[in-house]
Write a protein that holds these residues in place. Sequence first.
Motif, PDB file in Angstrom:
ATOM      1  N   GLU A  92      13.392   4.729   0.799  1.00  0.00           N
ATOM      2  CA  GLU A  92      14.025   3.674  -0.004  1.00  0.00           C
ATOM      3  C   GLU A  92      12.976   2.884  -0.787  1.00  0.00           C
ATOM      4  N   PHE A  93      11.853   2.580  -0.135  1.00  0.00           N
ATOM      5  CA  PHE A  93      10.794   1.833  -0.810  1.00  0.00           C
ATOM      6  C   PHE A  93      10.176   2.668  -1.933  1.00  0.00           C
ATOM      7  N   GLU A  94       9.990   3.953  -1.707  1.00  0.00           N
ATOM      8  CA  GLU A  94       9.434   4.819  -2.757  1.00  0.00           C
ATOM      9  C   GLU A  94      10.369   4.912  -3.964  1.00  0.00           C
ATOM     10  N   ARG A  95      11.678   4.910  -3.720  1.00  0.00           N
ATOM     11  CA  ARG A  95      12.620   4.879  -4.847  1.00  0.00           C
ATOM     12  C   ARG A  95      12.476   3.573  -5.616  1.00  0.00           C
ATOM     13  N   HIS A  96      12.283   2.485  -4.907  1.00  0.00           N
ATOM     14  CA  HIS A  96      12.083   1.186  -5.542  1.00  0.00           C
ATOM     15  C   HIS A  96      10.802   1.194  -6.392  1.00  0.00           C
ATOM     16  N   LEU A  97       9.743   1.809  -5.869  1.00  0.00           N
ATOM     17  CA  LEU A  97       8.471   1.848  -6.592  1.00  0.00           C
ATOM     18  C   LEU A  97       8.573   2.593  -7.913  1.00  0.00           C
ATOM     19  N   GLU A  98       9.524   3.500  -8.019  1.00  0.00           N
ATOM     20  CA  GLU A  98       9.693   4.273  -9.257  1.00  0.00           C
ATOM     21  C   GLU A  98      10.009   3.391 -10.462  1.00  0.00           C
ATOM     22  N   TRP A  99      10.622   2.239 -10.233  1.00  0.00           N
ATOM     23  CA  TRP A  99      11.014   1.388 -11.367  1.00  0.00           C
ATOM     24  C   TRP A  99      10.449  -0.026 -11.296  1.00  0.00           C
ATOM     25  N   CYS A 100       9.629  -0.326 -10.281  1.00  0.00           N
ATOM     26  CA  CYS A 100       9.126  -1.695 -10.142  1.00  0.00           C
ATOM     27  C   CYS A 100       7.599  -1.727 -10.277  1.00  0.00           C
ATOM     28  N   PRO A 101       7.097  -2.057 -11.461  1.00  0.00           N
ATOM     29  CA  PRO A 101       5.644  -2.081 -11.649  1.00  0.00           C
ATOM     30  C   PRO A 101       4.949  -3.152 -10.809  1.00  0.00           C
ATOM     31  N   ALA A 102       5.616  -4.241 -10.505  1.00  0.00           N
ATOM     32  CA  ALA A 102       4.997  -5.308  -9.715  1.00  0.00           C
ATOM     33  C   ALA A 102       4.712  -4.826  -8.290  1.00  0.00           C
ATOM     34  N   CYS A 103       5.671  -4.171  -7.684  1.00  0.00           N
ATOM     35  CA  CYS A 103       5.466  -3.671  -6.321  1.00  0.00           C
ATOM     36  C   CYS A 103       4.494  -2.495  -6.312  1.00  0.00           C
ATOM     37  N   LEU A 104       4.513  -1.693  -7.357  1.00  0.00           N
ATOM     38  CA  LEU A 104       3.573  -0.580  -7.479  1.00  0.00           C
ATOM     39  C   LEU A 104       2.136  -1.114  -7.546  1.00  0.00           C
ATOM     40  N   LEU A 105       1.936  -2.180  -8.291  1.00  0.00           N
ATOM     41  CA  LEU A 105       0.625  -2.817  -8.363  1.00  0.00           C
ATOM     42  C   LEU A 105       0.226  -3.383  -7.004  1.00  0.00           C
ATOM     43  N   GLU A 106       1.156  -4.011  -6.334  1.00  0.00           N
ATOM     44  CA  GLU A 106       0.890  -4.571  -5.005  1.00  0.00           C
ATOM     45  C   GLU A 106       0.434  -3.475  -4.049  1.00  0.00           C
ATOM     46  N   VAL A 107       1.088  -2.338  -4.076  1.00  0.00           N
ATOM     47  CA  VAL A 107       0.717  -1.206  -3.218  1.00  0.00           C
ATOM     48  C   VAL A 107      -0.689  -0.723  -3.578  1.00  0.00           C
ATOM     49  N   ALA A 108      -0.982  -0.610  -4.860  1.00  0.00           N
ATOM     50  CA  ALA A 108      -2.310  -0.169  -5.287  1.00  0.00           C
ATOM     51  C   ALA A 108      -3.386  -1.139  -4.809  1.00  0.00           C
ATOM     52  N   GLU A 109      -3.104  -2.429  -4.899  1.00  0.00           N
ATOM     53  CA  GLU A 109      -4.080  -3.424  -4.451  1.00  0.00           C
ATOM     54  C   GLU A 109      -4.277  -3.373  -2.945  1.00  0.00           C
ATOM     55  N   PHE A 110      -3.181  -3.204  -2.186  1.00  0.00           N
ATOM     56  CA  PHE A 110      -3.297  -3.062  -0.731  1.00  0.00           C
ATOM     57  C   PHE A 110      -4.140  -1.840  -0.380  1.00  0.00           C
ATOM     58  N   ARG A 111      -3.947  -0.754  -1.106  1.00  0.00           N
ATOM     59  CA  ARG A 111      -4.729   0.458  -0.844  1.00  0.00           C
ATOM     60  C   ARG A 111      -6.213   0.216  -1.082  1.00  0.00           C
ATOM     61  N   MET A 112      -6.557  -0.502  -2.139  1.00  0.00           N
ATOM     62  CA  MET A 112      -7.963  -0.805  -2.417  1.00  0.00           C
ATOM     63  C   MET A 112      -8.568  -1.643  -1.296  1.00  0.00           C
ATOM     64  N   VAL A 113      -7.811  -2.618  -0.815  1.00  0.00           N
ATOM     65  CA  VAL A 113      -8.288  -3.467   0.276  1.00  0.00           C
ATOM     66  C   VAL A 113      -8.473  -2.628   1.539  1.00  0.00           C
ATOM     67  N   LEU A 114      -7.540  -1.749   1.818  1.00  0.00           N
ATOM     68  CA  LEU A 114      -7.631  -0.906   3.002  1.00  0.00           C
ATOM     69  C   LEU A 114      -8.869  -0.019   2.956  1.00  0.00           C
ATOM     70  N   VAL A 115      -9.170   0.537   1.784  1.00  0.00           N
ATOM     71  CA  VAL A 115     -10.373   1.359   1.632  1.00  0.00           C
ATOM     72  C   VAL A 115     -11.620   0.522   1.884  1.00  0.00           C
ATOM     73  N   ARG A 116     -11.660  -0.667   1.332  1.00  0.00           N
ATOM     74  CA  ARG A 116     -12.837  -1.535   1.534  1.00  0.00           C
ATOM     75  C   ARG A 116     -12.987  -1.934   2.995  1.00  0.00           C
ATOM     76  N   MET A 117     -11.871  -2.213   3.666  1.00  0.00           N
ATOM     77  CA  MET A 117     -11.939  -2.560   5.083  1.00  0.00           C
ATOM     78  C   MET A 117     -12.477  -1.380   5.892  1.00  0.00           C
ATOM     79  N   ALA A 118     -12.019  -0.187   5.580  1.00  0.00           N
ATOM     80  CA  ALA A 118     -12.496   1.003   6.285  1.00  0.00           C
ATOM     81  C   ALA A 118     -13.990   1.200   6.052  1.00  0.00           C
ATOM     82  N   GLU A 119     -14.452   0.958   4.835  1.00  0.00           N
ATOM     83  CA  GLU A 119     -15.882   1.073   4.546  1.00  0.00           C
ATOM     84  C   GLU A 119     -16.687   0.074   5.360  1.00  0.00           C
ATOM     85  N   CYS A 120     -16.169  -1.121   5.505  1.00  0.00           N
ATOM     86  CA  CYS A 120     -16.867  -2.147   6.285  1.00  0.00           C
ATOM     87  C   CYS A 120     -16.929  -1.770   7.760  1.00  0.00           C
TER      88      CYS A 120
END
Length: 73
Positions: free
Chosen positions: A26-54
């Motif tokens: 359901e969330f992935e269907r929402h992401l198909e048309w919601c650029p704001a949530c898509l950006l939020e997911v991308a930003e969370f992914r970047m933070v997760l990568v940085r946390m893993a690096e740390c």
Amino acid sequence: MNICPEWGALSGAYVLDALDDGEREEFERHLEWCPACLLEVAEFRMVLVRMAECLACQPDPVLRARVLTGIAE
């Protein structure tokens, strides 16, 4: 850009793969048309990568010992 209040709480859980199959679909269907949530997911992914690096880095042993000593005091 504001994320959707009804979906925003799921962004972090989605990135951490903590949604059940139905919620994820359901969330992935929402992401198909919601650029704001898509950006939020991308930003969370970047933070997760940085946390893993740390977490992959080992602290300087002398600094670690000083910090732990300071905490104990």
